[in-house]
Design a protein around this motif. Structure first.
Motif, PDB file in Angstrom:
ATOM      1  N   LYS A 129       8.539   7.255  -0.635  1.00 15.86           N
ATOM      2  CA  LYS A 129       7.534   6.206  -0.436  1.00 15.86           C
ATOM      3  C   LYS A 129       6.283   6.850   0.151  1.00 15.86           C
ATOM      4  CE  LYS A 129       9.270   2.054   0.249  1.00 15.86           C
ATOM      5  NZ  LYS A 129       9.109   0.769  -0.464  1.00 15.86           N
ATOM      6  N   THR A 130       5.233   6.903  -0.644  1.00 16.30           N
ATOM      7  CA  THR A 130       3.997   7.551  -0.220  1.00 16.30           C
ATOM      8  C   THR A 130       2.925   6.497   0.030  1.00 16.30           C
ATOM      9  OG1 THR A 130       4.606   9.312  -1.739  1.00 16.30           O
ATOM     10  CG2 THR A 130       2.394   9.413  -0.777  1.00 16.30           C
ATOM     11  N   PRO A 131       2.491   6.363   1.276  1.00 16.34           N
ATOM     12  CA  PRO A 131       1.454   5.354   1.542  1.00 16.34           C
ATOM     13  C   PRO A 131       0.106   5.761   0.949  1.00 16.34           C
ATOM     14  CG  PRO A 131       2.010   6.549   3.547  1.00 16.34           C
ATOM     15  CD  PRO A 131       2.935   7.055   2.486  1.00 16.34           C
ATOM     16  N   VAL A 132      -0.655   4.751   0.505  1.00 17.81           N
ATOM     17  CA  VAL A 132      -2.019   4.996   0.053  1.00 17.81           C
ATOM     18  C   VAL A 132      -2.835   5.434   1.269  1.00 17.81           C
ATOM     19  CG1 VAL A 132      -4.086   3.899  -0.912  1.00 17.81           C
ATOM     20  CG2 VAL A 132      -1.817   3.265  -1.768  1.00 17.81           C
ATOM     21  N   VAL A 133      -3.697   6.419   1.087  1.00 17.55           N
ATOM     22  CA  VAL A 133      -4.555   6.877   2.185  1.00 17.55           C
ATOM     23  C   VAL A 133      -5.377   5.685   2.687  1.00 17.55           C
ATOM     24  CG1 VAL A 133      -6.461   8.404   2.803  1.00 17.55           C
ATOM     25  CG2 VAL A 133      -4.686   9.179   1.208  1.00 17.55           C
ATOM     26  N   PRO A 134      -5.361   5.420   4.015  1.00 16.22           N
ATOM     27  CA  PRO A 134      -6.097   4.255   4.528  1.00 16.22           C
ATOM     28  C   PRO A 134      -7.568   4.302   4.118  1.00 16.22           C
ATOM     29  CG  PRO A 134      -4.730   5.202   6.247  1.00 16.22           C
ATOM     30  CD  PRO A 134      -4.646   6.129   5.070  1.00 16.22           C
TER      31      PRO A 134
ATOM     32  N   SER B 289       0.827  -1.201   0.000  1.00 16.50           N
ATOM     33  CA  SER B 289       0.000   0.000   0.000  1.00 16.50           C
ATOM     34  C   SER B 289       0.863   1.254   0.000  1.00 16.50           C
ATOM     35  CB  SER B 289      -0.931   0.000   1.202  1.00 16.50           C
ATOM     36  OG  SER B 289      -0.166  -0.103   2.383  1.00 16.50           O
ATOM     37  N   VAL B 290       2.053   1.156  -0.596  1.00 13.22           N
ATOM     38  CA  VAL B 290       2.964   2.292  -0.658  1.00 13.22           C
ATOM     39  C   VAL B 290       3.382   2.504  -2.105  1.00 13.22           C
ATOM     40  CG1 VAL B 290       5.145   3.239   0.129  1.00 13.22           C
ATOM     41  CG2 VAL B 290       3.826   1.789   1.662  1.00 13.22           C
ATOM     42  N   ASN B 291       3.221   3.704  -2.593  1.00 14.18           N
ATOM     43  CA  ASN B 291       3.683   4.042  -3.937  1.00 14.18           C
ATOM     44  C   ASN B 291       5.118   4.542  -3.877  1.00 14.18           C
ATOM     45  OD1 ASN B 291       1.630   3.697  -6.027  1.00 14.18           O
ATOM     46  ND2 ASN B 291       0.398   5.049  -4.738  1.00 14.18           N
ATOM     47  N   PRO B 292       6.055   3.819  -4.517  1.00 13.17           N
ATOM     48  CA  PRO B 292       7.422   4.317  -4.535  1.00 13.17           C
ATOM     49  C   PRO B 292       7.618   5.289  -5.696  1.00 13.17           C
ATOM     50  CG  PRO B 292       7.353   2.174  -5.578  1.00 13.17           C
ATOM     51  CD  PRO B 292       5.932   2.529  -5.226  1.00 13.17           C
ATOM     52  N   SER B 293       8.495   6.239  -5.496  1.00  9.21           N
ATOM     53  CA  SER B 293       8.870   7.113  -6.611  1.00  9.21           C
ATOM     54  C   SER B 293      10.386   7.142  -6.701  1.00  9.21           C
ATOM     55  CB  SER B 293       8.321   8.528  -6.395  1.00  9.21           C
ATOM     56  OG  SER B 293       8.636   9.331  -7.508  1.00  9.21           O
ATOM     57  N   LEU B 294      10.913   6.782  -7.861  1.00 12.41           N
ATOM     58  CA  LEU B 294      12.359   6.822  -8.090  1.00 12.41           C
ATOM     59  C   LEU B 294      12.655   8.103  -8.855  1.00 12.41           C
ATOM     60  CD1 LEU B 294      15.157   5.496  -7.977  1.00 12.41           C
ATOM     61  CD2 LEU B 294      14.552   4.215 -10.028  1.00 12.41           C
ATOM     62  N   ASP B 295      13.332   9.049  -8.177  1.00 15.48           N
ATOM     63  CA  ASP B 295      13.532  10.384  -8.746  1.00 15.48           C
ATOM     64  C   ASP B 295      15.005  10.630  -9.051  1.00 15.48           C
ATOM     65  OD1 ASP B 295      10.908  10.485  -8.015  1.00 15.48           O
ATOM     66  OD2 ASP B 295      11.145  12.042  -6.474  1.00 15.48           O
ATOM     67  N   VAL B 296      15.248  11.428 -10.073  1.00 15.08           N
ATOM     68  CA  VAL B 296      16.617  11.814 -10.413  1.00 15.08           C
ATOM     69  C   VAL B 296      16.646  13.308 -10.710  1.00 15.08           C
ATOM     70  CG1 VAL B 296      16.212  11.069 -12.811  1.00 15.08           C
ATOM     71  CG2 VAL B 296      18.540  11.446 -12.014  1.00 15.08           C
TER      72      VAL B 296
ATOM     73  N   VAL C 291      -6.314  14.008   3.706  1.00 18.07           N
ATOM     74  CA  VAL C 291      -5.214  13.522   4.523  1.00 18.07           C
ATOM     75  C   VAL C 291      -3.914  13.746   3.762  1.00 18.07           C
ATOM     76  CG1 VAL C 291      -4.406  11.579   5.902  1.00 18.07           C
ATOM     77  CG2 VAL C 291      -6.783  11.679   5.184  1.00 18.07           C
ATOM     78  N   THR C 292      -2.917  14.251   4.471  1.00 16.47           N
ATOM     79  CA  THR C 292      -1.603  14.338   3.847  1.00 16.47           C
ATOM     80  C   THR C 292      -0.799  13.144   4.314  1.00 16.47           C
ATOM     81  OG1 THR C 292      -1.812  16.711   4.156  1.00 16.47           O
ATOM     82  CG2 THR C 292       0.313  15.893   3.361  1.00 16.47           C
ATOM     83  N   PRO C 293      -0.540  12.192   3.402  1.00 19.41           N
ATOM     84  CA  PRO C 293       0.179  10.991   3.837  1.00 19.41           C
ATOM     85  C   PRO C 293       1.615  11.329   4.222  1.00 19.41           C
ATOM     86  CG  PRO C 293      -0.404  10.885   1.495  1.00 19.41           C
ATOM     87  CD  PRO C 293      -0.801  12.230   1.980  1.00 19.41           C
ATOM     88  N   GLU C 294       2.102  10.584   5.202  1.00 22.82           N
ATOM     89  CA  GLU C 294       3.461  10.818   5.654  1.00 22.82           C
ATOM     90  C   GLU C 294       4.440  10.100   4.730  1.00 22.82           C
ATOM     91  OE1 GLU C 294       5.953  10.027   9.678  1.00 22.82           O
ATOM     92  OE2 GLU C 294       3.824  10.539   9.924  1.00 22.82           O
ATOM     93  N   VAL C 295       5.272  10.879   4.041  1.00 22.68           N
ATOM     94  CA  VAL C 295       6.178  10.324   3.043  1.00 22.68           C
ATOM     95  C   VAL C 295       7.491   9.923   3.705  1.00 22.68           C
ATOM     96  CG1 VAL C 295       7.398  10.791   0.885  1.00 22.68           C
ATOM     97  CG2 VAL C 295       5.135  11.792   1.288  1.00 22.68           C
ATOM     98  N   SER C 296       7.935   8.674   3.446  1.00 22.07           N
ATOM     99  CA  SER C 296       9.276   8.269   3.868  1.00 22.07           C
ATOM    100  C   SER C 296      10.214   8.438   2.677  1.00 22.07           C
ATOM    101  CB  SER C 296       9.299   6.812   4.305  1.00 22.07           C
ATOM    102  OG  SER C 296       8.163   6.512   5.062  1.00 22.07           O
ATOM    103  N   TYR C 297      11.471   8.645   2.951  1.00 21.03           N
ATOM    104  CA  TYR C 297      12.361   8.851   1.806  1.00 21.03           C
ATOM    105  C   TYR C 297      13.779   8.417   2.124  1.00 21.03           C
ATOM    106  CZ  TYR C 297      12.970  13.054   4.588  1.00 21.03           C
ATOM    107  OH  TYR C 297      13.174  13.911   5.644  1.00 21.03           O
TER     108      TYR C 297
END
Lengths: 356, 256
Positions: free
Chosen positions: B208-213, B75-82, B221-227
């Protein structure tokens, strides 16, 4: 006491006889195996088409970026047919070769060789990129491997047509091994496919049971909001907007997988099992953009439909649907008698051979 | 699975057929005992078979894992950024972040009834790279956030991490550096294709942005992004790579 023992013994002997008879004397699920052949061929052809535009980035001349993680692969020689070091044109030729053997498998042209080549090329290709492989690869590899031991060419194949033509010419069928030999291999393969399917569904169902989101019935909402699994974001939103619908679909997905093998035991529950599992796969295939995985699984599920049912469908298509379509199409061509009868052994329906 | 109505005469079964039937049944019994055990949690049967025996039998041909979307679905959308530092006319400029995964979702997944394997590639790479970084203790991981230069930066980074860990070798660090090289190679090719040959340095990050529960799906809701944010690295070209493919996919203006 001795009477009881001898009754029990006779019962055991009878069951072993039944088992021997089942394994040795005839081939089971011959239509199912042929359907599986067609579907796996189609999966491979669609795989080649769907990935054609990205082939160089994923596996070909532009895929050298994954070299540092290549050593993590569990595959090695001889599955090294594809290489990032190949020039782009050569990779394209090799990539298209997978599509060609896929077509051969689909139409059943030298089926067993086509199936082995399909396996070899498919494994070689997908093992080249360690971050672009999914459960489709496991399902296709393992199940098609079992099917290689079965006769997948019995129906709706060029091999079957060739055999019919030989028979029509009065030639004896080419047979290098005794019939019981191929029967045992075929039936063993069908059992293997069935057991593999049971393990897949039951493990997939059982592993969900302990998940909190499967328990509270919201699990399917989450993948429908992953970027990588939403080809139709509006459709995913629509499908997950109604909480009751989300609950029902979530619980259904768990139970249909968990109970699949047991539902097969009685005829009317078998229909529920097959319609249910097909519904689940169609849902996954369309909503989550995983149609090839769904097809790779449904191909194997097809062995649980009886040959008699397939034969009835074939008869219906041959005697009703096709003539009806011909009439509906217009009367440009003179209507020929139905090409196929009930049994595929209707040798000599081809006018050229009928003469002999 | 009923037999087709073919003419089957009941002949006496040859002894060879009986033997073969028994062999096939035994092979199937072993194979599916192994397959079931492989798929089950570690248990006494696995111990009885022996872990290495089981592994060498199952891998690679019968390798499988069917706990899909389980125990809970991802339930987490990853984003690979450059992004890159571009030097032009003596002035250096930092580009905006560019998401490889967004590009894949937009151009290779959405509106595709049969998405290509692009639905996996950058997403799985992002997840594994992130996981390999998180496997390293925080204070040692911070080493990766520093700027590294020169052609041998991967070995420098690895050596510094090992020094901080006070060990001679570490599979965790090696795995991270392997993913780091993979991601930087890919990012460098993308950067050059996108921003031209004046790219001097590149940087990658994974969000890593979690899908809103589910329960909060109708709320704001502003999801808490891990990075994980990597340090700046020199442009690390992939030897022999077909750059035309990267141009067609990533050059600004090319929409494929």
């Amino acid at each position: 006491m001795t009477a009881l023992i001898s009754t029990a013994w006779r019962w055991v002997v009878d069951r072993v006889r039944d088992g021997e008879h089942w394994l040795i004397d005839s081939q089971h699920a011959r239509y199912g195996a042929s359907v599986a052949r067609i579907v796996y061929g189609l999966v491979v052809v669609l795989f080649v088409i769907a990935n054609f535009a990205r082939r160089q980035y994923l596996w070909g001349a532009a895929s050298g970026w994954d070299r540092p993680i290549q050593p993590f692969s569990v595959w090695g020689f001889p599955f090294t047919f594809y290489s990032a070091s190949d020039p782009a044109w050569l990779f394209t030729v090799k990539f298209l070769l997978l599509g060609v053997v896929g077509i051969a498998l689909l139409v059943g042209w030298h089926t067993r060789i086509a199936a082995i080549l399909t396996l070899y090329l498919y494994i070689s290709l997908v093992s080249t990129n360690p971050v672009a492989t999914d459960q489709t690869d496991n399902a296709l590899r393992i199940i098609l491997f079992y099917f290689v031991f079965a006769d997948m060419s019995a129906h709706w194949s060029l091999d079957a047509r060739r055999r019919r033509r030989r028979a029509a010419k009065g030639l004896r069928p080419l047979r290098v091994v005794p019939e019981w030999f191929s029967n045992i291999l075929h039936n063993g393969a069908i059992i293997a496919v069935a057991l593999q399917i049971f393990i897949i569904y039951v493990v997939a169902g059982l592993s969900k049971v302990k998940g909190s989101q499967w328990q509270d019935g919201t699990a399917v909402y989450y993948p429908l909001h992953l970027q990588s699994l939403t080809p139709w974001p509006w459709l995913s939103d629509l499908a997950s907007s109604n909480s009751i619908l989300v609950n029902v679909v979530t619980y259904f997905a768990v139970f249909i997988q968990l109970f699949f093998p047991f539902l097969l035991l009685a005829r009317w529950t078998r229909v529920i099992a097959l319609v249910g599992i097909v519904g689940m796969h169609v849902g996954i295939g369309i909503l989550m953009g995983l149609p090839l995985f769904s097809m790779a699984m449904m191909a194997a599920d097809g062995i649980f439909i009886r040959d008699a049912t397939y034969a009835r469908i074939e008869r219906y298509v041959g005697t009703r649907a096709i003539p009806w379509l011909r009439r509906a199409w217009g009367r440009r061509r003179p209507t020929r008698p139905p090409e196929r009868g009930a049994e595929p052994v209707d040798a000599g329906h081809e006018p050229a051979n009928a003469a002999t | 699975m009923q037999a087709e109505a073919r003419t089957v005469e009941r002949r006496p079964t040859p002894i060879a057929a009986r033997v073969m039937a028994v062999v096939v049944v035994l092979v199937l019994a072993w194979h599916f005992l192994a397959t079931y055990t492989w798929n089950a949690s570690p248990n006494a049967i696995r111990q009885a078979i022996g872990n290495s025996t089981l592994t060498s039998y199952m891998i690679p041909m019968f390798g499988q894992s069917w706990s899909v979307f389980a125990p809970n679905p991802g339930s987490v959308n990853p984003s690979l950024d450059v992004r890159a530092i571009v030097e032009r006319d003596g002035k250096s400029q930092t580009t905006d972040w560019y998401s490889l995964t967004d590009r894949s979702a937009r151009n290779d997944v959405q509106l595709h009834p049969i998405p290509s394997r692009m639905y996996l590639n950058d997403f799985i790479l992002a997840n594994r790279y992130y996981a390999s970084a998180l496997a390293i203790p925080t204070d040692v991981r911070n080493e990766a956030g520093k700027t590294y230069g020169g052609p041998v930066w991967p070995s420098l980074l690895q050596r510094n991490m090992l020094t901080e860990l006070k060990v001679d070798s570490s599979p965790t660090v090696s795995a991270f550096v392997d993913y780091e090289r993979t991601v930087l190679g890919l990012a460098s090719e993308v950067a050059v294709a996108r921003w031209g040959s004046h790219v001097k340095q590149v940087q990658v990050r994974v969000l890593k942005t979690p899908v809103v529960p589910f329960a909060q799906r109708n709320q704001k809701v502003t999801p808490e992004v891990s990075y994980f944010v990597d340090g700046w690295r020199p442009v690390t070209r992939v030897p022999g790579v077909d750059t035309a493919v990267f141009d067609s996919m990533f050059k600004t203006g090319n929409r494929s």
